[in-house]
Every structure is written in C-alpha cells, then in structure tokens.
Scaffold this active site. Structure first.
Site, mmCIF file in Angstrom:
data_model
loop_
_atom_site.group_PDB
_atom_site.id
_atom_site.type_symbol
_atom_site.label_atom_id
_atom_site.label_comp_id
_atom_site.label_asym_id
_atom_site.label_seq_id
_atom_site.Cartn_x
_atom_site.Cartn_y
_atom_site.Cartn_z
ATOM 1 N N SER A 168 -2.002 -2.029 1.794
ATOM 2 C CA SER A 168 -1.483 -0.934 2.617
ATOM 3 C C SER A 168 -2.257 0.322 2.272
ATOM 4 C CB SER A 168 0.005 -0.709 2.338
ATOM 5 O OG SER A 168 0.459 0.508 2.910
ATOM 6 N N TYR A 183 7.422 0.226 -3.192
ATOM 7 C CA TYR A 183 6.488 -0.259 -2.168
ATOM 8 C C TYR A 183 5.063 0.177 -2.489
ATOM 9 C CZ TYR A 183 4.352 -1.145 2.358
ATOM 10 O OH TYR A 183 3.527 -1.608 3.356
#
Length: 282
Positions: A168, A183
C-alpha cells in the site's frame, strides 16, 4: 544468440501473455483481487480465487469464466490458517498442473484507536491477515514453485514462478488519519518482506509488490466506496492530495498486475511499484 531468460522475440505483446499459466489470487472475491484475476484470465491464464468469502468467490469465478473462457475456480480460504493456504496452493497445482503466479493479496483495513490507546487484540487482527497472510501465501506458493522447477529441470522455459504481494502507499508513508497504525505497519512489513523474499527465492522465483493508493473498494468498512455515506469530505481531501485528481478503481491496477505476472517483467524482482495516481508525488 538466443537467451532463455528474456521474453521471446516475437513481439512485445507476446511477452504479456499468460497462456497455459496457473494463477492463484487470494482475496479474489472482490476489489483489487478480482481485478488481478480478470487481468490474468484475459491474458490466457487459468485462475483460482481463494477467499474467506466462499460464496462471493464462486460468483466472481463463474462470471469471469463466462466472460473470458478461462478455467476459473473458487476455494474457501482463510489466509491466517496454514492448512487453508496450503490447500489453496495444492488445489491450484492439481487443477492446472502447476502454480506459475501467486498474488498474495488478501487484506483488511481497520480504523481503530490512535497509537496511545490501541489494543493488542486489534493490532494482531490486522497483522494476522495483512502480514502473516502474505507470508503464508508466499511460503506455500514458493514451495510449490520450487518443487515444480526442480522436477522440470533448470533449463525448462518458464520454470520458477512469480509472486506478487499487495502492499500500500501507506506502507511507504504515514497518514494524518488517526487509528491506522496497525494497517500502516502491516503494509510496511509487506514492503520489506517482499524485498527479502525476492533475495531468498531468486533467481528462479521473482517477487514484487504493488502499492496502491486510494482505490474505490470495500476495504476499511467501505470508507472508500464511491457512495460511502459521510465520507465525501475525506475523499475530497484524498483527491486534492492526488496528482491525477481522483481516487483509483481496481481496474486501474490490472495493467501493472499483468506486467508483474508475465514474462514482460523478466528482469524485475524485489521492487515495490506505486500505483497511486501521484499521491506520493504531491
């Protein structure tokens, strides 16, 4: 002089073909995973979608098989469970005669408390899927690829395999949005794991990562869906911080996914490829 470590010299488009390849995609029932599966099936591969949402995976597999003519199947798989991941890899090998490409894609997005009040339970929930799941998928896929390459002999054209992880943009930069520490940390782990796996598994297996930016998917409780209630101000801010002025769609990742899955990327390994609309450039 011919070389067996570069794409065949019969046109650049041929280098993107996955004809005859067997592909496994975790998290394939929706979003980015579905886009990866579409790209591979459209390029000639046969695909297994592994997802904890077995019903959703079955539906996507049926639609994709009808649309492309590829052999597309589904299997229930919790990527935090070693036996499930091993079964998904075995199913791909059994169905297609081998595993050529694996997308370690399954992930979750959770917005919990800021760091100073983050619970260990919530931290581990994200790490189990986003980091442990990528590790288990890579480990089992690589073991199958190594076995296949060894059995075929080092000189076999197309020996080895390709593994693509989903990192990401938040594995590379922080965010002002609170509650995403788990995350962000998990995706940072995917970035470094990808690099190390590439070193350990080369030269016969290539490992790369795709790092998406803000993509319209159902992750994070649906906060990035186009019609997410109450999220328009946050999405507007994301657009303003992105050079292309919009959020992405899963389809925006298909070209890069196919590149990394195909012989076109024969000299690429250990790299993290941003697909973020210019978010990190602003």
């Amino acid at each position: 002089m011919e070389r067996d470590d570069v794409p065949a010299a019969n046109g650049v488009l041929e280098a993107f073909s996955l004809d005859g390849d067997g592909v496994l995609v975790t998290g394939g029932a929706s979003g980015i995973g579905t886009a990866y599966a579409e790209a591979c099936a459209e390029a000639g591969a046969d695909v297994i979608l592994a997802d904890i949402d077995a019903e959703g995976a079955e539906s996507v597999a049926a639609d994709l098989a009808d649309a492309t003519g590829a052999d597309v199947r589904a299997i229930a798989c919790d990527v935090t469970d070693e036996d499930d991941v091993r079964a998904a890899v075995d199913a791909t090998v059994d169905a297609f005669g081998g595993l050529d490409v694996a997308f370690a894609n399954a992930g979750i997005g959770r917005m919990f408390n800021p760091v100073h009040s983050q619970s260990l339970e919530h931290w581990r929930e994200v790490m189990d899927v986003n980091l442990d799941g990528v590790f288990l998928t890579t480990r089992e896929a690589a073991a199958a690829m190594k076995e296949d390459s060894s059995a075929a002999g080092d000189g076999r054209e197309g020996s080895g395999g390709r593994i693509v992880t989903t990192a990401s943009v938040l594995g590379l930069v922080g965010t002002e949005t609170p509650g995403l520490s788990a995350y962000v940390a998990s995706k940072g782990g995917v970035v470094q794991f990808t690099k190390q796996a590439a070193v350990e598994l080369g030269p016969d297996i290539r490992v790369n990562a795709i790092a998406p930016g803000w993509i319209h998917t159902g992750i994070g409780g649906g906060m990035l869906r186009e019609d997410a209630p109450g999220m328009e101000p946050i999405q507007d801010q994301m657009r303003q911080e992105t050079a292309l002025g919009r959020l992405g769609y899963p389809e925006d990742l298909k070209g890069l996914a196919l590149f990394l899955a195909s012989p076109a990327s024969a000299y690429c390994t250990g790299a993290v490829y941003l697909n973020d609309g210019g978010y990190t450039a602003t």
